[in-house]
Design a protein around this motif. Structure first.
Motif, PDB file in Angstrom:
ATOM      1  N   LYS A  28      20.433  43.606  32.736  1.00  9.12           N
ATOM      2  CA  LYS A  28      19.571  43.005  31.725  1.00  9.12           C
ATOM      3  C   LYS A  28      18.116  43.095  32.181  1.00  9.12           C
ATOM      4  O   LYS A  28      17.820  42.961  33.375  1.00  9.12           O
ATOM      5  CB  LYS A  28      19.925  41.536  31.501  1.00  9.12           C
ATOM      6  CG  LYS A  28      21.380  41.279  31.129  1.00  9.12           C
ATOM      7  CD  LYS A  28      21.739  41.894  29.790  1.00  9.12           C
ATOM      8  CE  LYS A  28      23.187  41.577  29.414  1.00  9.12           C
ATOM      9  NZ  LYS A  28      23.562  42.232  28.133  1.00  9.12           N
ATOM     10  N   ILE A  85      15.293  39.272  28.452  1.00  8.60           N
ATOM     11  CA  ILE A  85      15.226  37.814  28.594  1.00  8.60           C
ATOM     12  C   ILE A  85      13.874  37.442  29.186  1.00  8.60           C
ATOM     13  O   ILE A  85      13.396  38.078  30.139  1.00  8.60           O
ATOM     14  CB  ILE A  85      16.360  37.293  29.502  1.00  8.60           C
ATOM     15  CG1 ILE A  85      17.724  37.694  28.926  1.00  8.60           C
ATOM     16  CG2 ILE A  85      16.278  35.775  29.657  1.00  8.60           C
ATOM     17  CD1 ILE A  85      18.805  37.816  29.943  1.00  8.60           C
ATOM     18  N   LEU A  99      19.354  34.027  36.161  1.00  2.42           N
ATOM     19  CA  LEU A  99      18.532  35.151  35.701  1.00  2.42           C
ATOM     20  C   LEU A  99      18.652  36.348  36.643  1.00  2.42           C
ATOM     21  O   LEU A  99      18.701  37.501  36.202  1.00  2.42           O
ATOM     22  CB  LEU A  99      17.071  34.713  35.575  1.00  2.42           C
ATOM     23  CG  LEU A  99      16.761  33.706  34.474  1.00  2.42           C
ATOM     24  CD1 LEU A  99      15.291  33.307  34.500  1.00  2.42           C
ATOM     25  CD2 LEU A  99      17.121  34.262  33.091  1.00  2.42           C
ATOM     26  N   TYR A 117      23.427  31.719  32.201  1.00  2.21           N
ATOM     27  CA  TYR A 117      24.117  33.004  32.306  1.00  2.21           C
ATOM     28  C   TYR A 117      24.828  33.360  31.004  1.00  2.21           C
ATOM     29  O   TYR A 117      24.721  34.492  30.503  1.00  2.21           O
ATOM     30  CB  TYR A 117      25.100  32.972  33.478  1.00  2.21           C
ATOM     31  CG  TYR A 117      25.869  34.249  33.636  1.00  2.21           C
ATOM     32  CD1 TYR A 117      25.237  35.411  34.085  1.00  2.21           C
ATOM     33  CD2 TYR A 117      27.228  34.321  33.312  1.00  2.21           C
ATOM     34  CE1 TYR A 117      25.936  36.602  34.211  1.00  2.21           C
ATOM     35  CE2 TYR A 117      27.942  35.495  33.439  1.00  2.21           C
ATOM     36  CZ  TYR A 117      27.291  36.638  33.891  1.00  2.21           C
ATOM     37  OH  TYR A 117      27.979  37.822  34.006  1.00  2.21           O
ATOM     38  N   VAL A 174      14.851  41.310  32.696  1.00  3.80           N
ATOM     39  CA  VAL A 174      14.413  39.915  32.821  1.00  3.80           C
ATOM     40  C   VAL A 174      12.974  39.918  33.314  1.00  3.80           C
ATOM     41  O   VAL A 174      12.690  40.315  34.452  1.00  3.80           O
ATOM     42  CB  VAL A 174      15.300  39.120  33.801  1.00  3.80           C
ATOM     43  CG1 VAL A 174      14.833  37.668  33.861  1.00  3.80           C
ATOM     44  CG2 VAL A 174      16.766  39.193  33.389  1.00  3.80           C
ATOM     45  N   LEU A 193      21.901  38.112  35.923  1.00 11.22           N
ATOM     46  CA  LEU A 193      21.765  38.904  34.696  1.00 11.22           C
ATOM     47  C   LEU A 193      20.985  40.185  34.956  1.00 11.22           C
ATOM     48  O   LEU A 193      21.350  41.264  34.464  1.00 11.22           O
ATOM     49  CB  LEU A 193      21.083  38.058  33.614  1.00 11.22           C
ATOM     50  CG  LEU A 193      21.926  36.911  33.038  1.00 11.22           C
ATOM     51  CD1 LEU A 193      21.048  35.918  32.299  1.00 11.22           C
ATOM     52  CD2 LEU A 193      23.011  37.465  32.102  1.00 11.22           C
ATOM     53  N   GLY A 237      22.416  34.459  28.325  1.00  8.25           N
ATOM     54  CA  GLY A 237      21.780  35.760  28.538  1.00  8.25           C
ATOM     55  C   GLY A 237      22.698  36.957  28.460  1.00  8.25           C
ATOM     56  O   GLY A 237      22.230  38.096  28.335  1.00  8.25           O
ATOM     57  N   LYS A 238      24.020  36.743  28.525  1.00  5.24           N
ATOM     58  CA  LYS A 238      24.967  37.854  28.635  1.00  5.24           C
ATOM     59  C   LYS A 238      24.882  38.867  27.500  1.00  5.24           C
ATOM     60  O   LYS A 238      25.117  40.061  27.708  1.00  5.24           O
ATOM     61  CB  LYS A 238      26.410  37.318  28.736  1.00  5.24           C
ATOM     62  CG  LYS A 238      26.803  36.900  30.134  1.00  5.24           C
ATOM     63  CD  LYS A 238      28.313  36.871  30.346  1.00  5.24           C
ATOM     64  CE  LYS A 238      29.050  36.066  29.288  1.00  5.24           C
ATOM     65  NZ  LYS A 238      30.487  35.917  29.643  1.00  5.24           N
ATOM     66  N   LYS A 286      22.157  39.406  25.597  1.00  4.36           N
ATOM     67  CA  LYS A 286      20.756  39.732  25.291  1.00  4.36           C
ATOM     68  C   LYS A 286      20.352  41.009  26.023  1.00  4.36           C
ATOM     69  O   LYS A 286      20.863  41.315  27.101  1.00  4.36           O
ATOM     70  CB  LYS A 286      19.820  38.582  25.702  1.00  4.36           C
ATOM     71  CG  LYS A 286      20.232  37.194  25.177  1.00  4.36           C
ATOM     72  CD  LYS A 286      20.284  37.115  23.666  1.00  4.36           C
ATOM     73  CE  LYS A 286      20.551  35.707  23.154  1.00  4.36           C
ATOM     74  NZ  LYS A 286      21.853  35.150  23.521  1.00  4.36           N
ATOM     75  N   GLY A 312      16.081  37.145  24.338  1.00  2.00           N
ATOM     76  CA  GLY A 312      16.384  35.746  24.599  1.00  2.00           C
ATOM     77  C   GLY A 312      15.218  35.061  25.278  1.00  2.00           C
ATOM     78  O   GLY A 312      14.602  35.629  26.184  1.00  2.00           O
TER      79      GLY A 312
END
Length: 378
Positions: free
Chosen positions: A91, A71, A83, A62, A93, A86, A65-66, A68, A10
Motif C-alpha cells: 500500500k 493511505i 501503517l 490495519y 502510505v 500496510l 487500510g487493507k 485502500k 483512505g
C-alpha cells in the motif's frame, strides 16, 4: 506521474483538515474514505464512506487500510505499526509511517534537528517534574511533553523558580525560552519524484491564553534574505526527512535575525488555511498532489491574505450560534469556512475566516473587524 482518479484513498482522521481535503479532492473526482472515532466528525457527511473507529488501535487501522490503494493522515495520533504493515504489503502510505512516528514525539523531533544541522532552540532532556526542577540554571525555559501534546496542550512556560510547580511529571524536555521577534511558518511539499515546492512564509499570532494560532498574515512582513533563508530551511528539512507529503514548519525569528525551527506537522496545518483563497494552489490540493505523485501546484500568492480562527467564546458550551455573521459576510474579500461542528465549547476551533485584499493596511483593518464582530456562542 500518471493521473489516476480511481485510486481508493483512505484518510486517518475526520476533522476539519480532512473535511477541507475532501473539498479539494472533489475537484479531481477522487473518492476519499475516512475513519475517525467521533461519530459526528466534520468529514462524516461528505466522505465517500465514513467508518467510526479508533485511530490508535492496530487491528482497526490495519483493517481500514487493507482495501485502500493510498493511505494518508490528517492527524498524527495514529497507529504507525499498522501503517508500516500496510506499506510492507504494497500500500502507498504517505507521509511514511516512520516519519509520522518520529514527529509524534517532540523530543525525537528535537534530537533529529540537532543530529541533522537544523537550527533549533537549545534543549535538555527531562524524565519528569523532579528533573525539571533540577534545571534552574537553564531558566527561563519551556517544558514540553515528549508525547500527547497538541494545539497548545503539553506546553508549559517556566519563567522563574516560582513556576516550577507547573512542570509536567512526565518524560519530555526543557527548551530555552526564545526571545523572538516573529513566529513564522512555511509549508513545503515533496512528491515521490523528488519535486519540492514551498509556500511563501506566513506570520502567525498566537492566542495569549491557549497557545494556538489566532490569526496569521501572508506573506510575512520580513526581509527578503530572511524569506529566502526560511524557504531554504524548509526544503532542507523535508529532504533530510526524505518525506513524501506536506510538511508544516513553525519557526521563530529571533531578535538578532536568526531562524529556529520550533515544531513540524506532517500534514495540512492551521498555518496554511489562507492558501484556499490566497494562493494559486491550496495546501489541501498540494497535499493530494504530493501523495499521489502528481506535479506540484503553483504556490504563489494571488493577493495578500490573512486567516483568522473562529474559536468558541469563553463561558459558552452548547449548540453553536454565530453572532455578527451577516456583517462579516457583507465585507469584501472575506470568506467564511465553518467546520460542521454543531456544538461549541470555550476555544474550540469552529471554523476559520480567510481575508484577502491588495492593500495590507486594509487587510489588517478587516482582520480586526472580523475578530471583534464574529462570535461563537451558545
Amino acid at each position: 506521474m500518471s493521473f489516476n482518479p480511481n485510486l481508493k484513498i483512505g484518510v486517518l482522521g475526520g476533522g476539519q483538515l480532512g473535511r477541507m481535503m475532501i473539498q479539494s479532492a472533489i475537484d479531481f473526482n477522487l473518492d476519499i474514505h475516512v475513519i475517525d472515532p467521533d461519530t459526528n466528525a466534520p468529514c462524516k457527511s461528505i466522505a465517500t464512506t465514513f467508518t467510526t473507529g479508533s485511530l490508535t488501535d492496530f487491528d482497526t487501522v490495519y483493517e481500514f487500510g487493507k482495501d485502500k490503494d493510498l493511505i494518508t493522515i490528517e492527524i498524527e495520533n495514529v497507529n504507525t505499526k499498522a501503517l508500516a504493515k500496510l506499506a510492507s504489503e504494497g500500500k502507498s502510505v504517505f507521509p511514511q509511517p516512520s516519519i509520522i512516528e518520529l514527529i509524534q514525539n517532540k523530543l525525537h523531533q528535537k534530537q533529529f534537528y540537532a543530529a541533522n544541522g537544523i537550527p533549533t532552540a537549545e534543549f535538555k532532556v527531562v524524565d519528569g517534574k523532579e528533573e525539571v526542577a533540577g534545571k534552574k540554571d537553564f531558566l527561563p525555559f519551556v517544558n514540553k511533553l515528549a508525547t500527547g501534546g497538541y494545539d497548545g496542550r503539553g506546553v508549559q512556560v517556566i519563567r522563574s523558580e516560582g513556576d516550577l510547580d507547573k512542570a509536567f511529571d512526565a518524560p519530555g524536555f526543557v527548551e530555552k525560552l526564545v526571545d523572538f521577534d516573529k513566529e513564522l511558518a512555511v509549508i513545503v511539499a515533496r512528491n515521490e519524484a523528488g519535486e519540492i515546492k514551498t509556500f511563501p512564509t506566513v506570520e502567525m499570532v498566537f492566542h495569549p491564553e491557549k497557545n494556538l494560532v489566532e490569526y496569521l498574515f501572508s506573506p510575512a512582513q520580513i526581509a527578503a534574505d530572511i524569506e529566502q533563508e526560511a524557504q531554504s530551511l524548509a526544503k532542507d528539512l523535508i529532504q533530510k526527512l526524505d518525506m513524501v507529503g506536506l510538511l508544516a514548519i513553525e519557526m521563530f525569528l529571533t531578535k538578532d535575525g536568526k531562524l529556529l525551527v520550533n515544531e513540524v506537522a506532517p500534514r495540512t496545518h492551521n498555518s496554511g488555511h489562507q492558501s484556499i483563497e490566497g494562493n494559486v494552489t491550496s495546501q489541501f490540493e498540494q497535499h493530494l498532489r504530493a501523495i499521489s505523485n502528481w506535479p506540484l501546484g503553483d504556490t504563489d500568492n494571488v493577493l495578500p491574505s490573512a486567516m483568522l480562527n473562529v474559536l468558541g467564546e469563553d463561558n459558552f458550551t452548547g449548540e453553536a450560534l454565530y453572532e455578527g455573521m451577516s456583517e462579516v459576510l457583507a465585507t469584501n474579500g472575506v470568506h467564511v469556512h465553518l467546520y460542521g461542528k454543531k456544538f461549541t465549547k470555550p476555544f474550540r476551533k469552529m471554523g476559520h475566516v480567510t481575508i484577502t485584499d491588495s492593500d495590507t493596511a486594509r487587510l489588517k483593518e478587516k482582520v480586526n473587524f472580523v475578530k471583534s464582530t464574529l462570535k461563537v456562542k451558545a
